[in-house]
Design a protein around this motif. Structure first.
Motif, PDB file in Angstrom:
ATOM      1  N   LEU A  19       1.730 -24.822  -2.453  1.00  0.00           N
ATOM      2  CA  LEU A  19       0.926 -23.665  -2.059  1.00  0.00           C
ATOM      3  C   LEU A  19      -0.408 -23.671  -2.801  1.00  0.00           C
ATOM      4  O   LEU A  19      -1.464 -23.389  -2.231  1.00  0.00           O
ATOM      5  N   PHE A  56       3.406  -8.052   6.229  1.00  0.00           N
ATOM      6  CA  PHE A  56       2.857  -8.959   5.224  1.00  0.00           C
ATOM      7  C   PHE A  56       1.359  -8.734   5.032  1.00  0.00           C
ATOM      8  O   PHE A  56       0.855  -8.781   3.919  1.00  0.00           O
ATOM      9  N   THR A 102      -3.630 -11.916   3.920  1.00  0.00           N
ATOM     10  CA  THR A 102      -3.394 -10.995   2.830  1.00  0.00           C
ATOM     11  C   THR A 102      -3.830 -11.649   1.550  1.00  0.00           C
ATOM     12  O   THR A 102      -3.867 -12.880   1.448  1.00  0.00           O
ATOM     13  N   GLU A 103      -4.161 -10.815   0.582  1.00  0.00           N
ATOM     14  CA  GLU A 103      -4.516 -11.398  -0.713  1.00  0.00           C
ATOM     15  C   GLU A 103      -3.282 -11.633  -1.556  1.00  0.00           C
ATOM     16  O   GLU A 103      -3.355 -12.239  -2.609  1.00  0.00           O
ATOM     17  N   GLU A 104      -2.158 -11.101  -1.108  1.00  0.00           N
ATOM     18  CA  GLU A 104      -0.933 -11.432  -1.814  1.00  0.00           C
ATOM     19  C   GLU A 104      -0.753 -12.933  -1.676  1.00  0.00           C
ATOM     20  O   GLU A 104      -1.213 -13.544  -0.720  1.00  0.00           O
ATOM     21  N   THR A 105      -0.062 -13.527  -2.634  1.00  0.00           N
ATOM     22  CA  THR A 105      -0.195 -14.978  -2.754  1.00  0.00           C
ATOM     23  C   THR A 105       1.004 -15.745  -2.254  1.00  0.00           C
ATOM     24  O   THR A 105       1.377 -16.743  -2.823  1.00  0.00           O
ATOM     25  N   LYS A 106       1.611 -15.250  -1.186  1.00  0.00           N
ATOM     26  CA  LYS A 106       2.819 -15.958  -0.764  1.00  0.00           C
ATOM     27  C   LYS A 106       2.599 -16.870   0.423  1.00  0.00           C
ATOM     28  O   LYS A 106       3.517 -17.482   0.921  1.00  0.00           O
TER      29      LYS A 106
END
Lengths: 477, 250, 358
Positions: free
Chosen positions: A175, A439, C72-76
């Motif tokens: 990632l 999400f 999204t800025e969430e990192t998943k």
């Protein structure tokens, strides 16, 4: 000490080892819990048996990040900080186990169900209840092991829970290569290394287990046995299930409940649901159909007793490729082709195609199991009668495989419905799925909104599952 | 008009290192009932598959009604164009079709008018004594009934030749006798030539006029059943002869 | 037997192909729907809830349909930026609306962006935009230190980011993973300003002071809100969300008083949004229209008023009440166009190891 230092270094190999440790823990946990539960559910009667099984499928439908959010909210409430490297590794084990354990239960359940009543009676004549149970678990182990192995391998390529709990495994490293370095070549190399390692690690098991595995997979199906009664099981099994469901579902669920105590954001949630429901279903179902179609192709091309291990290895190979890697490759391919290919590469169907490929191993195993019951002489009888192969497949093979195909479409659809990474990368503009819409708001939307969305999703999934189970049970009754 | 007969000339068939059939030559004439007996693994089933056109010979040629149907490495006439019916050892009933459909599918492949199809299927079911079970699935009928169904499926296309691959295994004596009688009648009524493959000389004795004894892929002895019963030097026929004498002696 | 298998194989393949083709044809027939209405495809890393109202407003004004692809800025996730880079040869997107200038600069480096000097950028301070017009900054967030009011007294509030190294903050500070999002931008900015050695020292000492490393700014906000963590380094929008949800939190704009740290150039890190025109965009005219719209004073005002709580870059526009206006802040001295490159070096080296060994 040196090993420990290396293990927690930025080295990619160390990250792979960390991921493998998590995967193996998930595997062991899921088998330890799933094998006895699945076996007992297959042979013993107890209250709520079918409902429990249906509810257990819920974690499969819910994206792992929801579980992780729920758990992190619980930890937060309890003021627990994961300030220890080992603890940070255990949290993803829990989240992944929530998804692998139900699979193990289903596998053990189906494997035991495929024994005939007389086979089980023969065991009963030979030993005590405990001994019979142990024998049956041993019989169910190969299939349970294989299914759980697939689930464990899937954890290798899912960075979500690791990211949330600050555990950096191989998937997180990939990632980073994608999202922090934008280095596709590096990500590609790392994905390949991960795939190779996963194959190398699981191959000895496959080879060692191979003969038993393929004979279990290719075993002819038999008529089901009747359920046995056992006082202890009848009393304790529901309790075990309730505990298990609380452990797998309850904890994160509670984490999601707390924020909505201050109020639901139902308006927005329903608006999002209506906006995305068609796409969610389309992605899930097309993935289910395409994955199953791939499985039919693979199984028919490679069918044969000796090739079962080849098929299983191929299935592992497909499973181990991170879905994001597959998605980016598809985008690159689509962009380098002319616009005349856009009907495929830039349509909603490509999402279903990518998800279908990703989850096809599950379908391959299901179809292989059923297809092995097809007798060669059916083909010969058709040839000698002059029945064309198209008519033959349509009238005889297709209906024969139908139950396995339906199950395969269902399971892949379930798994695909909760996928985020592929949908995020491949969906055409404006065509979101419901989990994706959660999400994309969860970073900055209020907690009650995020929790409302999550609960709505989980609730709808549960209703769908129970409805489906009801219809299925009624039909089979 | 050509003669209704099957002729095999110097046929070889091998599977990997195993020679299943070697230099096999024989002839089955019109209306005759031939039994091929031998221990398991001697190549009996392979022989039937070659005649039916399900496998191709490695050497030699096969003629049906004076027409070349298979040569070395090549199938000239497809299985369904040979006028052959086959009852498989495992019966090969299609599990999800009803009794009626199992038989009807054979004719459906032959572009026959719907009403005629129904008449012929019913006729075949009637002849084999399973007409009453028409709507059941194969899994819902008994072993003997399944065997009759397989027979009905094999004869519905009115073949010149009926190949039977161990069709009586697992049947009780009464059912077996019944079925043998039925097959004999059928063959006589319709002028069908029979080729029976079995390991059991009792079955051969009931059904066949001619006999071939096969061992390790080759013909050891052949002739009329009566002649071989008297003179055969093969262990299997000697044993059979002794058995008949003992039974008669009782 | 081999011939028999071959025969069966051939028939199987034929049957399978027929099935596959017919299923595909049905599916594609169902999917093929021609729609020639004017549209613009916008990829955005700004949260859907904030981006959608602006898109709707643009549709109303221009009659051009906006097809929004949010991230999204969430990192998943692997993220939309990868999609843009992978689609470079034949882009699908017209505009990338970035939540920070670093991602926009990455697109410039990768040759995905095209220069566009929008007339609507008039009035926006030039230092928040790319000099060559590859991206244009507008409405901004800022990096802040969020604290829990129940855990922190007036005296315990930090004034500078450097205060977090103080032993009295030991074990009480949390921050998101510096490989991702605005935290990574802050890390790169600190390396640019302090130089590699001093910045490494800062991060090493931060870790020694028992920093809690979390997955995202959202997580930082949650932890500080609940009191599980007393201080968190995060963005203004997270502070806004926590305050709106009634959490007992307050915020500090660190180094707003440059004298406090004594470090030349240190100040509040401003994180502007950035509008990027995609090279070879399929709808270039509509893309320019949309960028003009984004950069307009009206959009800045909308983003300031709404839940996004962004600070307008144009002087004189009213910002969210809870934040000081831009001219009341002492911004960190940083060349935004350098940050992307710096960050990539750091992500391969120091920061990667720093995160792995947490």
């Amino acid at each position: 000490m040196e090993f420990a230092d290396w293990l927690f270094s930025g080295d990619f190999n160390a990250a792979i080892v960390r991921s493998l440790l998590v995967a193996i823990s998930v595997l062991l946990f899921a088998i330890a819990i799933g094998l006895p539960m699945g076996t007992a559910t297959a042979i013993y009667a107890f209250r709520g048996r079918r409902l429990f099984l249906a509810l257990l499928a819920l974690p499969l439908m819910v994206p792992s990040f929801l579980w992780a959010i729920g758990l992190s909210q619980i930890l937060d409430l309890a003021h627990i900080t994961l300030d220890n490297k080992v603890l940070r590794g255990l949290a993803p084990v829990y989240v992944f186990a929530a998804f692998a354990t139900p699979l193990a239960v289903f596998a053990a359940f189906l494997a035991t169900k495929s024994l005939s009543g007389t086979q089980i009676d023969a065991y009963r004549l030979a030993g005590s209840d405990g001994w019979v149970f142990a024998r049956l678990m041993k019989r169910a182990l190969p299939i349970t092991f294989l299914t759980t192995l697939l689930a464990a391998i899937m954890t290798l390529s899912d960075p979500g829970p690791g990211q949330i709990f600050g555990f950096s495994g191989a998937a997180s490293e990939i990632l980073v290569s994608f999202s922090a370095l934008y280095d596709f070549d590096l990500a590609r190399r790392q994905s390949l290394i991960l795939a190779l390692v996963a194959i190398v690690v699981s191959l000895p098991f496959i080879v060692w287990y191979g003969p038993r595995l393929s004979s279990a997979l290719l075993a002819k199906e038999t008529t089901a046995s009747r359920l046995a009664h056992n006082k202890k099981v009848r009393r304790f099994a529901p309790m075990v299930y309730i505990l298990m469901l609380l452990f797998l579902l309850g904890m994160p669920f509670l984490g999601l409940i707390k924020p909505v105590l201050h109020g639901f954001a139902l308006d927005y949630a329903f608006h999002e649901l209506i906006r995305t429901v068609a796409n969610t279903l389309f992605y899930a179902l097309s993935a289910g159909f395409i994955g199953t179609l791939i499985a039919i192709g693979v199984v028919m091309l490679f069918a044969g007793k000796k090739r079962a291990i080849l098929i299983i290895t191929l299935a592992l190979l497909i499973m181990v490729v991170p879905s994001s890697f597959l998605a980016v490759s598809i985008i690159q391919l689509g962009s380098s082709l002319s616009a005349s290919w856009d009907w495929l590469f830039r349509s909603r169907l490509i999402v279903g195609l990518a998800l279908g490929i990703h989850f096809s191993p599950v379908a391959i195993l299901l179809v292989l199991k059923r297809y092995s019951a097809v007798s060669d002489s059916w083909f010969d009888a058709a040839r000698i009668s002059g029945v064309s192969m198209i008519v033959f497949y349509w009238r005889i093979i297709a209906p024969f495989l139908a139950p396995a195909l339906a199950l395969s479409v269902l399971i892949i659809s379930l798994l695909a419905s909760s996928e985020i990474g592929t949908v995020l990368l491949l969906r055409p503009p404006g065509e979101d799925s419901f989990p994706l819409s959660i999400f994309t708001v969860m970073a900055n939307a209020s907690e009650s909104l995020v929790s409302t969305l999550c609960l709505l999703y989980i609730g709808l999934s549960a209703i769908l599952l129970i409805l489906f189970w009801h219809v299925l049970v009624r039909k089979s009754a | 008009m050509s003669l209704k007969q099957i002729v095999l000339q110097k046929v070889d068939k091998r599977f990997g290192d195993v020679m299943a059939l070697q230099q096999l030559s024989f002839r089955v004439g019109s209306g005759r009932h031939l039994a091929i007996i031998g221990s398991s693994g001697c190549g009996k089933s392979t022989l039937l598959r070659l005649i039916a056109g399900l496998d191709r010979p490695d050497k030699g040629e096969i003629l049906i009604n004076d027409e070349l149907v298979s040569v070395a490495g090549k199938i000239i006439r497809a299985p369904h164009q040979r006028g052959v019916g086959l009852v498989f050892q495992d019966l090969a009933l299609w599990p999800n079709l009803s009794v009626f459909e199992n038989v009807a599918l054979v004719l459906a492949a032959k572009n026959i008018a719907r009403s005629e199809l129904r008449t012929r299927v019913n006729e075949a079911l009637q002849l084999c004594g399973v007409a009453a079970l028409r709507n059941r699935k194969p899994s819902e009928i008994s072993g003997g009934q399944q065997q009759r169904l397989a027979l009905a499926r094999a004869i519905v296309s009115r073949p010149d030749f009926l190949l039977l691959d161990e069709p009586f295994s697992g049947l009780d004596l009464i059912t077996k006798q019944d079925l043998i009688k039925q097959i004999t009648n059928l063959a006589q009524q319709q002028g069908i030539t029979l080729v029976l493959v079995t390991h059991d000389p009792f079955e051969a004795a009931e059904l066949a006029q001619d006999l071939i004894i096969l061992e390790q892929g080759g013909i050891v002895e052949s002739g009329t059943f009566d002649a071989l019963l008297k003179h055969s030097a093969t262990p299997i026929m000697q044993q059979f002869r002794r058995h008949i004498r003992d039974v008669r002696g009782v | 037997m081999a011939s028999h298998k071959m025969e069966r194989l051939k028939q199987t393949v034929k049957f399978f192909l027929t099935c596959a083709i017919s299923v595909c044809m049905v599916l594609f027939g169902f999917l093929a729907s021609a729609d020639n209405a004017p549209e613009v495809v916008v990829y955005t890393s700004v949260d859907d809830v904030f981006a959608r109202p602006l898109a709707k407003q643009f549709e109303k004004q221009s009659g051009v349909r906006v097809r929004l692809v949010s991230d999204t800025e969430e990192t998943k996730s692997t993220g939309l930026l990868n999609r843009l880079i992978a689609e470079k040869k034949r882009p699908r997107a017209d505009v990338f609306w970035s939540g920070d200038p670093v991602r926009a600069a990455v697109l410039k480096d990768k040759g995905v962006a095209a220069p566009y000097h929008s007339p609507a950028a008039k009035g926006l301070p030039v230092r928040f935009s790319d000099a060559n017009g590859y991206w244009t900054g507008f409405s901004a967030r800022a990096r802040i230190i969020l604290f829990n009011k129940n855990e922190v007294t007036e005296q315990q509030r930090p004034a500078s980011i450097m205060d977090l190294l103080n032993p009295s903050f030991s074990g009480k500070v949390c921050m998101a993973n510096p490989l991702f999002g605005t935290t990574s931008m802050q890390a790169a900015a600190l390396f640019e300003l302090l130089g590699d050695e001093k910045a490494k020292q800062f991060f090493t000492r931060l870790k020694k002071n028992k920093l809690q490393l979390l997955s995202s700014n959202g997580e930082v906000r949650r932890r500080v809100s609940s009191g599980a963590c007393a201080y968190g380094v995060t963005d203004t929008d997270d502070a806004y969300t926590a305050l709106r949800d009634g959490k007992p939190v307050g915020m500090v704009f660190p180094d707003n008083d440059p004298a406090k740290s004594g470090i030349e150039g240190l100040g509040v890190l401003i994180v502007p949004n950035a509008a990027v025109l995609i090279a070879q965009a399929p709808h270039p005219d509509n893309a320019r229209k949309f960028i003009d719209f984004l950069l307009s004073p009206e959009s800045e005002a909308m983003l300031a008023r709404g839940e996004a709580a962004q600070i307008p870059l144009r002087p004189g526009l009213a910002g969210p009440e809870i934040f000081p206006a831009l001219n009341k802040l002492h911004p960190m001295r940083v060349d935004y166009s350098q940050l992307a490159e710096k960050l990539q070096t750091l992500s391969r080296g120091f920061l990667k190891d720093w995160v792995a060994d947490f």
